[in-house]
Design a protein around this motif. Sequence first.
Motif, PDB file in Angstrom:
ATOM      1  N   ARG A   1      33.745  43.224  61.714  1.00  0.00           N
ATOM      2  CA  ARG A   1      34.952  43.320  60.891  1.00  0.00           C
ATOM      3  C   ARG A   1      35.591  41.963  60.690  1.00  0.00           C
ATOM      4  N   MET A   2      35.525  41.107  61.727  1.00  0.00           N
ATOM      5  CA  MET A   2      36.097  39.763  61.576  1.00  0.00           C
ATOM      6  C   MET A   2      35.371  39.005  60.468  1.00  0.00           C
ATOM      7  N   VAL A   3      34.053  39.145  60.445  1.00  0.00           N
ATOM      8  CA  VAL A   3      33.280  38.481  59.386  1.00  0.00           C
ATOM      9  C   VAL A   3      33.714  38.998  58.020  1.00  0.00           C
ATOM     10  N   ILE A   4      33.875  40.317  57.927  1.00  0.00           N
ATOM     11  CA  ILE A   4      34.257  40.916  56.646  1.00  0.00           C
ATOM     12  C   ILE A   4      35.629  40.403  56.222  1.00  0.00           C
ATOM     13  N   LEU A   5      36.543  40.354  57.176  1.00  0.00           N
ATOM     14  CA  LEU A   5      37.891  39.868  56.866  1.00  0.00           C
ATOM     15  C   LEU A   5      37.835  38.436  56.358  1.00  0.00           C
ATOM     16  N   ALA A   6      37.088  37.590  57.060  1.00  0.00           N
ATOM     17  CA  ALA A   6      37.029  36.180  56.678  1.00  0.00           C
ATOM     18  C   ALA A   6      36.448  36.033  55.285  1.00  0.00           C
ATOM     19  N   ILE A   7      35.319  36.703  55.051  1.00  0.00           N
ATOM     20  CA  ILE A   7      34.672  36.550  53.747  1.00  0.00           C
ATOM     21  C   ILE A   7      35.539  37.150  52.652  1.00  0.00           C
ATOM     22  N   GLY A   8      36.134  38.300  52.934  1.00  0.00           N
ATOM     23  CA  GLY A   8      36.987  38.922  51.926  1.00  0.00           C
ATOM     24  C   GLY A   8      38.147  38.019  51.545  1.00  0.00           C
ATOM     25  N   ALA A   9      38.851  37.489  52.526  1.00  0.00           N
ATOM     26  CA  ALA A   9      40.013  36.641  52.231  1.00  0.00           C
ATOM     27  C   ALA A   9      39.580  35.382  51.506  1.00  0.00           C
ATOM     28  N   PHE A  10      38.488  34.789  51.982  1.00  0.00           N
ATOM     29  CA  PHE A  10      38.010  33.561  51.338  1.00  0.00           C
ATOM     30  C   PHE A  10      37.644  33.824  49.888  1.00  0.00           C
ATOM     31  N   THR A  11      36.904  34.918  49.676  1.00  0.00           N
ATOM     32  CA  THR A  11      36.496  35.251  48.310  1.00  0.00           C
ATOM     33  C   THR A  11      37.711  35.493  47.426  1.00  0.00           C
ATOM     34  N   ALA A  12      38.691  36.211  47.973  1.00  0.00           N
ATOM     35  CA  ALA A  12      39.890  36.508  47.183  1.00  0.00           C
ATOM     36  C   ALA A  12      40.554  35.230  46.707  1.00  0.00           C
ATOM     37  N   LEU A  13      40.706  34.282  47.601  1.00  0.00           N
ATOM     38  CA  LEU A  13      41.393  33.041  47.250  1.00  0.00           C
ATOM     39  C   LEU A  13      40.542  32.168  46.327  1.00  0.00           C
ATOM     40  N   ALA A  14      39.270  31.978  46.705  1.00  0.00           N
ATOM     41  CA  ALA A  14      38.419  31.078  45.932  1.00  0.00           C
ATOM     42  C   ALA A  14      38.236  31.593  44.508  1.00  0.00           C
ATOM     43  N   ALA A  15      37.979  32.889  44.368  1.00  0.00           N
ATOM     44  CA  ALA A  15      37.761  33.433  43.028  1.00  0.00           C
ATOM     45  C   ALA A  15      39.033  33.329  42.194  1.00  0.00           C
ATOM     46  N   ALA A  16      40.198  33.477  42.854  1.00  0.00           N
ATOM     47  CA  ALA A  16      41.453  33.362  42.106  1.00  0.00           C
ATOM     48  C   ALA A  16      41.626  31.958  41.559  1.00  0.00           C
ATOM     49  N   THR A  17      41.255  30.954  42.365  1.00  0.00           N
ATOM     50  CA  THR A  17      41.398  29.579  41.860  1.00  0.00           C
ATOM     51  C   THR A  17      40.470  29.341  40.685  1.00  0.00           C
ATOM     52  N   ILE A  18      39.299  29.931  40.737  1.00  0.00           N
ATOM     53  CA  ILE A  18      38.354  29.726  39.627  1.00  0.00           C
ATOM     54  C   ILE A  18      38.888  30.402  38.365  1.00  0.00           C
ATOM     55  N   ALA A  19      39.467  31.604  38.548  1.00  0.00           N
ATOM     56  CA  ALA A  19      39.953  32.353  37.391  1.00  0.00           C
ATOM     57  C   ALA A  19      41.024  31.577  36.640  1.00  0.00           C
ATOM     58  N   VAL A  20      41.728  30.724  37.352  1.00  0.00           N
ATOM     59  CA  VAL A  20      42.830  29.981  36.737  1.00  0.00           C
ATOM     60  C   VAL A  20      42.343  29.103  35.594  1.00  0.00           C
ATOM     61  N   ALA A  21      41.143  28.574  35.709  1.00  0.00           N
ATOM     62  CA  ALA A  21      40.719  27.558  34.749  1.00  0.00           C
ATOM     63  C   ALA A  21      39.763  28.087  33.691  1.00  0.00           C
ATOM     64  N   GLN A  22      39.455  29.403  33.709  1.00  0.00           N
ATOM     65  CA  GLN A  22      38.489  29.917  32.739  1.00  0.00           C
ATOM     66  C   GLN A  22      39.119  30.021  31.347  1.00  0.00           C
ATOM     67  N   THR A  23      38.285  29.785  30.341  1.00  0.00           N
ATOM     68  CA  THR A  23      38.773  29.922  28.976  1.00  0.00           C
ATOM     69  C   THR A  23      38.239  31.190  28.316  1.00  0.00           C
ATOM     70  N   ASP A  24      37.158  31.726  28.879  1.00  0.00           N
ATOM     71  CA  ASP A  24      36.594  32.965  28.366  1.00  0.00           C
ATOM     72  C   ASP A  24      37.372  34.121  28.987  1.00  0.00           C
ATOM     73  N   ILE A  25      37.916  34.989  28.134  1.00  0.00           N
ATOM     74  CA  ILE A  25      38.800  36.037  28.647  1.00  0.00           C
ATOM     75  C   ILE A  25      38.066  36.957  29.609  1.00  0.00           C
ATOM     76  N   LYS A  26      36.787  37.220  29.343  1.00  0.00           N
ATOM     77  CA  LYS A  26      36.045  38.104  30.239  1.00  0.00           C
ATOM     78  C   LYS A  26      35.737  37.419  31.562  1.00  0.00           C
ATOM     79  N   LYS A  27      35.574  36.084  31.511  1.00  0.00           N
ATOM     80  CA  LYS A  27      35.300  35.364  32.764  1.00  0.00           C
ATOM     81  C   LYS A  27      36.533  35.393  33.649  1.00  0.00           C
ATOM     82  N   VAL A  28      37.704  35.294  33.027  1.00  0.00           N
ATOM     83  CA  VAL A  28      38.945  35.413  33.805  1.00  0.00           C
ATOM     84  C   VAL A  28      38.939  36.741  34.549  1.00  0.00           C
ATOM     85  N   LEU A  29      38.642  37.795  33.804  1.00  0.00           N
ATOM     86  CA  LEU A  29      38.668  39.124  34.421  1.00  0.00           C
ATOM     87  C   LEU A  29      37.549  39.280  35.456  1.00  0.00           C
ATOM     88  N   ALA A  30      36.423  38.644  35.201  1.00  0.00           N
ATOM     89  CA  ALA A  30      35.322  38.748  36.150  1.00  0.00           C
ATOM     90  C   ALA A  30      35.703  38.123  37.482  1.00  0.00           C
TER      91      ALA A  30
END
Lengths: 631, 104, 165
Positions: free
Chosen positions: A286-315
Motif C-alpha cells: 500500500r505504501m508503494v501504491i500511495l507513493a506512486i499515486g501521489a507522484f503521478t497525480a502531481l507530475a501529470a498535473a504539471t504536464i497538463a498545465v502546458a498542453q495546447t491540445d485540449i484532449k491532451k490536457v484532459l488525458a
Amino acid sequence: MADTLVRLAWITCAVPFAVAALVALFGRRLGRLASIPSLLSPLVVLGVGIAGVLAWFDSGAVAGTWLVESSARWLSFAGAPGMNVGFAVDGMTALMLVVVGFVASMVMIFSIGYMSEDEGFNRYYALLSLFTGSMSLLVIADGLLGLFMGWELVGACSYLLIGFWYHKPSAAAAAIKAFLTTRVGDVGLLLGIALLWNATHTLGYRELLGAGVHGMDTAALTTAALLLFVGAAGKSAQFPLHIWLPDAMEGPTPVSALIHAATMVAAGVFLIARTWPLFEAAPAARMVILAIGAFTALAAATIAVAQTDIKKVLAYSTISQLGFMFAALGAGAWVVALFHLVTHAAFKALLFLGSGSVIHGTGTQDMREMGGLSKSMPYTAVTWFIGAAALAGVPPLAGFFSKDEVVRAVWEAQPVAAVALLLASLLTAFYITRATRLTFFGTYRGHHHAHEGGWSMRAPLIALAVPAALMGFAAGPIARLLGEHGESLDPVIASISVLVAVSGIAAGWLVYRDGAAAEVAMEGRMGALWPVLRGAYGFDALVSRGIIVPVVASATALYRYVDRIVIDGAAEGVAWLARKSGSGLRRVQYGDAQWYTALLGSGMVILFVLTLIGPQLTRWLSVLNWFAAGR
Amino acid sequence: MNFVILACALFALGLYGVMSRRDIIGVLASVEVMLGSGTVLLVGLSSSMTAASGVRPDPGALGAIGVLIIVVAAAEAAVGLAVLVSVARILHTTQVDGLMEVKG
Amino acid sequence: MTMSGQLAFWILAALSVAGAATVVFGRDVTRMVLGLGAFLLSVAGWFLFFGQTFLAVAQVFVYVGGVLVLVLFAIMLVHRAEGADPALTSRHDVDIAAVALSVFGIMVVSLRSAWPSMTEGPVPTSTTQVSAQFLGAYLPHLEAAGLLLLAALVAAIVIMGGEGE
C-alpha cells in the motif's frame, strides 16, 4: 423484478456481445440506424446495475455478502481440480455497472452525431458494444479469472478503438503503444494471479479473499499485491506505465470519454478495491501504491498545465485524477477511491464529450485556435463549466466532495503525500481554468465556422452534467453500496481544499486573461520549463532510449543470430532431413526388384543382429528401468 | 578345411550378383549360383554331420531331398527363362531398369 | 582326410569360385554361360565329394544338360529379338556389397555351431537307397515335384506362346 434482473446479470455480457456481433455482421445494411440496436447494450448494463443497487439496499447492504453467485467448474480434467468461472453481484458490482451503463449510453448517443460522417459507423458501434460487454464481464466476474478475461478484452477493444482511424499512421502507432504498454502491466497481473492460485488454489473472490488471503504469509501477500498493482498501474496509466494514455487520444473523442476517462482506465482502481482484503494485509504494497499515486497525480498535473491540445490536457488530467484514486487506495481508503472513481467518471466523461463537441464544432484540437466558443456553443460551454468546476473541486459539485475525502484520507496516512495532492489540486484548478479560458473566452481564433452539434450531442452533455454536479451528495449511499458508512466532511481539510481550488482558478483566470497571447507570454516567461512540461518531461524519449532501443536492438540481434541461425537452421535442417530421407525412402518403393532384394538381405542381417544382442539389450533396458523407477 | 565358408561365400557372391546385375540373364544366372551353393551347403553339412555324430539316418533321404531341390530349381529356371524371353519380346530389352513397373 | 581328398577339395573350390565369379562379374554373355556351366559342374563335383553319386548325376543331367541348354536358347532368342550387343553390365555399389558381406557374415556366424569336424569321410549313398526313399517316405514329395515340373512346363509354354497367337 430487481432480484430477477440481478440473477440474470450475465446478460450484461451476453447482450452486448450478441449486439456487437449482429451490428458487425448486418450493420452496413442498417447504416446510421446501427446505433439504435447498439444502444441496447449499455441500457441492459444500466438496467441490471440499477436493479442491483435496489436489490442491494433491499438485502440490507452487508459488506462481504453477495446478491447472487453463479459459477461453473472449468478446466477440471485429468484429475486437475479446475477453477470456477462465473459471475457474482454485490453493491460494488452494481455501482460499477451503473457507471459503465450510464457513461456508455451517453457516449453512444453522443456518437450518433459525432460519428455521423464516418465511414466505419457500424464498426464503431460494434466495438463500443463489445467494449461494454467486456467491461461488464470484468466487473461481474466472480473471481480473478473472469476479471482477467474481461481485462484483456477491454484492452483489445481499447486497442481497436484507439486505432479506429487506422489509416492514420499516428493512430495505428498509438494503438500499438497502448496495447504494448498495458501488456507490461498485464504480465504483472497475470503473474500475480498465478501466484495467488499457487498459494491458495482458488481465484474466486469469496474463497480467495476470505480464507485464502489469511492462509498466505506476508512476503507472498506483498508480492501478489504488488504484482496486481503493476497490472492496475498499466491499465490505469500510473507512472511509469502512463505513457500510452496521452497517445490514446488519437481515437475518436467519445471513445476517450468512455474508455480512457470513465471506465477502462478505472479498472485498475476497481481491481484493487475488489481484492481489498489482499491489500489490507499488505501494508508495504500500500505504501508503494500511495507513493506512486501521489507522484503521478502531481507530475501529470504539471504536464497538463502546458498542453495546447485540449484532449491532451484532459488525458493528463485523467492520469492525475487516477493518481488521486491510487493515493486513496494506498492510504487504505478504498471506499473513497471508488467514490472518486464514480464522480470522476461523471465529470471527466462530461469534459471529454464537451471537448468532442468543441472539436466537432471547430475542426481542431489546438486550444490556441479556439476561443470565444461560449457564444457559438452555449450548451457545450455551460456543461463544460460544470465539469471543469467539478474537476477543480468547487463546492458543492461532485469533485469537491470526493477529492476532499481523498486528501483527508491521505493526510491521515501520510501528510507529505497529502501536500503533494493539494499541490496537484491547485494545478488542476489552474490548468482547467486555463483550458476553459483558452477555449470558451476571448475572441475566436479559428478558421472553421464554429457551431453547436445536434441534439444527440447536446443531450448527453446535459445528462452528464447532472451527476457531475450532484453526485457529491451521494457519498453516503455510495459508501453503503460498498458496505461501509459515509463520513462527514472535515471542516479544516474542506476549507483548505476550497482555498486551493479558488486560488488555482483565480490564478488561471488572471494569467490567461489575454487568451492565446497569454499562452505566448507564458512560453516566454517560463523559459526552458515550458517545453519540458509540454513534452511531459521527455519521459517518452527516455523510455524510448532506455528500453525500446535496447530491446529492439537485442531483438534484432536475437533475430539475426539466434533465430536465423539456430532456430531457422534447426527448422531448415529438419526440412532437409525430411527431404533427404524422403528421397531416400522413395527408393524403397519404386519397383526395383533388386533394391527389394538388398532390403531383404539388410532386414535379415538386422534381425540376426537383434537376435544376437537381444539378451544384452533386454538387460540394458532393465537397467534403465531400474534407474527410472528407483530414483 | 572349411567348405562351409566356401559355400557361404559363394552364396553371398550370388546374392551380390542378383543385386548388382543390370541384365535379367545375369540376375537369373546369379540366382542359380545361390541355389547351387545352398544345395552344396545342405548336402555337405548333412553328410559330414552324419559322419561326425554317428547318428545314421538313411543316407538315401539326403539324396531324395537333394533331387527335390534340383527339380524345383529346374522348374524355376524354366519359368524364369520363359519370362525373360517374353519380356525381351515385349520391351525389346533385358535391362532391369525397364522392369520397374508392376502392373496387372 | 586323405591327400587326394584335400586336392579334390581345392580343385572344386577353385572351379566353383571361378565359375561363380564369372557369372557375377563377367561382361560377356557367352563367357558368363560358360562360367555358369563350370559352376554347376563344380556343384556336381561337390555332390560326388560328399558321396552323393546319384545327386551328382542328376545335377549333370538336369542342369548342365538341361538348364544350361535352356539358358543358351533363351540368350540366343533374346539377342535375336533385341538385336543388340550382348555385353552385360553391372551396377557395382558399396551398399550392395555391404549387404552381401553382412549376409555372408551372419551365415558364417550362425553355422559356426554346426561346424563339421571331418574326421572320417562321408558315407557314400547309392542310387538304390535314394530310390527306396522316393518310393517310400518321400513318395508324396516325388509326386509333388512331378506336379511342379508339369506346372512349370505349362507356365513356360503359356508365357512364351502368348505373343504368337
